[in-house]
Scaffold this motif. Structure first.
Motif, PDB file in Angstrom:
ATOM      1  N   UNK A   1      -0.663  -1.514   0.426  1.00 19.52           N
ATOM      2  CA  UNK A   1      -1.087  -2.146  -0.832  1.00 19.52           C
ATOM      3  C   UNK A   1      -1.890  -3.412  -0.560  1.00 19.52           C
ATOM      4  N   UNK A   2      -1.407  -4.258   0.346  1.00 22.78           N
ATOM      5  CA  UNK A   2      -2.084  -5.515   0.639  1.00 22.78           C
ATOM      6  C   UNK A   2      -3.423  -5.267   1.322  1.00 22.78           C
ATOM      7  N   UNK A   3      -3.486  -4.289   2.234  1.00 22.73           N
ATOM      8  CA  UNK A   3      -4.742  -3.989   2.922  1.00 22.73           C
ATOM      9  C   UNK A   3      -5.751  -3.463   1.915  1.00 22.73           C
ATOM     10  N   UNK A   4      -5.329  -2.572   1.037  1.00 22.10           N
ATOM     11  CA  UNK A   4      -6.241  -2.040   0.022  1.00 22.10           C
ATOM     12  C   UNK A   4      -6.763  -3.149  -0.873  1.00 22.10           C
ATOM     13  N   UNK A   5      -5.907  -4.083  -1.234  1.00 26.11           N
ATOM     14  CA  UNK A   5      -6.320  -5.186  -2.105  1.00 26.11           C
ATOM     15  C   UNK A   5      -7.283  -6.115  -1.379  1.00 26.11           C
ATOM     16  N   UNK A   6      -6.963  -6.432  -0.131  1.00 25.08           N
ATOM     17  CA  UNK A   6      -7.768  -7.406   0.602  1.00 25.08           C
ATOM     18  C   UNK A   6      -9.107  -6.844   1.070  1.00 25.08           C
ATOM     19  N   UNK A   7      -9.170  -5.546   1.334  1.00 26.40           N
ATOM     20  CA  UNK A   7     -10.429  -4.961   1.805  1.00 26.40           C
ATOM     21  C   UNK A   7     -11.197  -4.285   0.681  1.00 26.40           C
ATOM     22  N   UNK A   8     -10.596  -4.261  -0.496  1.00 30.10           N
ATOM     23  CA  UNK A   8     -11.234  -3.685  -1.687  1.00 30.10           C
ATOM     24  C   UNK A   8     -11.567  -2.202  -1.522  1.00 30.10           C
TER      25      UNK A   8
ATOM     26  N   UNK B   1      -0.217 -10.873  -1.004  1.00 31.39           N
ATOM     27  CA  UNK B   1       0.216 -11.336   0.316  1.00 31.39           C
ATOM     28  C   UNK B   1      -0.309 -12.747   0.562  1.00 31.39           C
ATOM     29  N   UNK B   2       0.574 -13.653   1.009  1.00 27.29           N
ATOM     30  CA  UNK B   2       0.173 -15.023   1.337  1.00 27.29           C
ATOM     31  C   UNK B   2       0.130 -15.223   2.848  1.00 27.29           C
ATOM     32  N   UNK B   3       1.191 -14.857   3.550  1.00 30.51           N
ATOM     33  CA  UNK B   3       1.245 -15.054   4.994  1.00 30.51           C
ATOM     34  C   UNK B   3       2.524 -14.506   5.588  1.00 30.51           C
ATOM     35  N   UNK B   4       2.619 -14.572   6.919  1.00 30.42           N
ATOM     36  CA  UNK B   4       3.768 -14.058   7.669  1.00 30.42           C
ATOM     37  C   UNK B   4       4.635 -15.217   8.142  1.00 30.42           C
TER      38      UNK B   4
ATOM     39  N   UNK C   1       0.248  -8.520   8.211  1.00 28.57           N
ATOM     40  CA  UNK C   1       1.650  -8.143   8.018  1.00 28.57           C
ATOM     41  C   UNK C   1       2.039  -7.000   8.945  1.00 28.57           C
ATOM     42  N   UNK C   2       3.270  -7.081   9.471  1.00 29.26           N
ATOM     43  CA  UNK C   2       3.798  -6.057  10.363  1.00 29.26           C
ATOM     44  C   UNK C   2       5.119  -5.575   9.779  1.00 29.26           C
ATOM     45  N   UNK C   3       5.302  -4.267   9.736  1.00 27.10           N
ATOM     46  CA  UNK C   3       6.505  -3.694   9.165  1.00 27.10           C
ATOM     47  C   UNK C   3       7.752  -4.287   9.827  1.00 27.10           C
ATOM     48  N   UNK C   4       8.719  -4.679   8.996  1.00 21.97           N
ATOM     49  CA  UNK C   4       9.959  -5.271   9.477  1.00 21.97           C
ATOM     50  C   UNK C   4       9.911  -6.785   9.540  1.00 21.97           C
ATOM     51  N   UNK C   5       8.725  -7.372   9.422  1.00 19.50           N
ATOM     52  CA  UNK C   5       8.590  -8.821   9.406  1.00 19.50           C
ATOM     53  C   UNK C   5       8.928  -9.386   8.031  1.00 19.50           C
ATOM     54  N   UNK C   6       8.786 -10.692   7.902  1.00 17.51           N
ATOM     55  CA  UNK C   6       9.035 -11.355   6.628  1.00 17.51           C
ATOM     56  C   UNK C   6       7.727 -11.978   6.154  1.00 17.51           C
TER      57      UNK C   6
ATOM     58  N   UNK D   1      10.766  -8.768   2.777  1.00 23.60           N
ATOM     59  CA  UNK D   1      10.679  -8.016   4.027  1.00 23.60           C
ATOM     60  C   UNK D   1       9.492  -7.062   3.908  1.00 23.60           C
ATOM     61  N   UNK D   2       8.699  -6.979   4.951  1.00 21.79           N
ATOM     62  CA  UNK D   2       7.477  -6.189   4.912  1.00 21.79           C
ATOM     63  C   UNK D   2       7.785  -4.716   5.183  1.00 21.79           C
ATOM     64  N   UNK D   3       7.300  -3.843   4.289  1.00 24.13           N
ATOM     65  CA  UNK D   3       7.432  -2.397   4.473  1.00 24.13           C
ATOM     66  C   UNK D   3       6.043  -1.802   4.656  1.00 24.13           C
ATOM     67  N   UNK D   4       6.001  -0.552   5.104  1.00 28.35           N
ATOM     68  CA  UNK D   4       4.699   0.094   5.317  1.00 28.35           C
ATOM     69  C   UNK D   4       3.938   0.248   4.008  1.00 28.35           C
ATOM     70  N   UNK D   5       4.639   0.474   2.894  1.00 27.38           N
ATOM     71  CA  UNK D   5       3.931   0.599   1.610  1.00 27.38           C
ATOM     72  C   UNK D   5       3.354  -0.742   1.175  1.00 27.38           C
TER      73      UNK D   5
END
Length: 130
Positions: free
Chosen positions: A88-95, A113-116, A62-67, A80-84
Motif C-alpha cells: 500500500x505504501x509503495x503504491x502510494x509513494x510511487x503513484x 508511512x512516515x518512517x521506520x 519499510x521491512x516486514x516485521x519492523x515497526x 508493526x509492518x506487514x507485507x500488505x
C-alpha cells in the motif's frame, strides 16, 4: 568524550583499552532524515513503553516485521509492518496503480508511512530497597 571502563566480572587485559562510544554515530545513519519521538503510552506487543524515546529514520524503506510510524487521522501512530502495508505504501509513494487504489479504501483504514523505528531508548527503572 570521557572514557570509562566497566566490569561485570574479572578484569581482562583488553579492559585497559577503553573505547569511545558515540551514540550519534551508533544510532543515526542519516542525520537529515532522523527524528526522535517520545512514546505516549505502552505498546507491549511492539516492545515499546511509556516515555521511551523512538529513533525514526525516514530514509529507510519499510521491512516486514519492523515497526513504522504512520500518520492516521492527523496523528502519529505506531504500527508493526506487514507485507500488505508495504504494498500500500509503495503504491502510494510511487503513484503506481494497484488492484485496489488506496483512495478507494474507507477513510479509517487510510494511513501514510512516515518512517521506520530503528532504535528504542529506555530509562531503566531502579527499585530502591529501604
Amino acid at each position: 568524550m570521557r572514557r570509562f571502563n566497566t566490569t561485570t566480572g574479572f578484569p581482562t587485559p583488553a579492559a585497559e583499552k577503553a573505547h569511545v562510544l558515540d551514540l550519534n554515530e551508533l544510532i543515526i545513519r542519516n542525520h537529515a532524515s532522523t527524528y526522535f519521538f517520545r512514546a505516549s503510552g505502552d505498546c507491549p506487543e511492539l516492545g515499546i513503553g511509556n516515555n521511551d524515546i523512538l529513533v525514526v529514520d525516514r530514509s529507510l524503506n519499510p521491512v516486514e516485521g519492523g515497526v513504522a510510524i504512520v500518520i492516521k487521522d492527523n496523528t502519529l501512530r505506531l504500527k508493526e509492518i506487514t507485507s500488505s502495508d508495504i504494498a500500500s505504501w509503495v503504491n502510494e509513494n510511487t503513484k503506481t496503480t494497484s488492484t485496489q487504489e488506496k483512495s478507494d479504501l474507507p477513510q479509517e483504514w487510510q494511513e501514510d508511512f512516515f518512517g521506520v523505528v530503528t532504535w528504542i531508548i529506555r530509562k531503566v527503572k531502579i527499585k530502591r530497597i529501604s
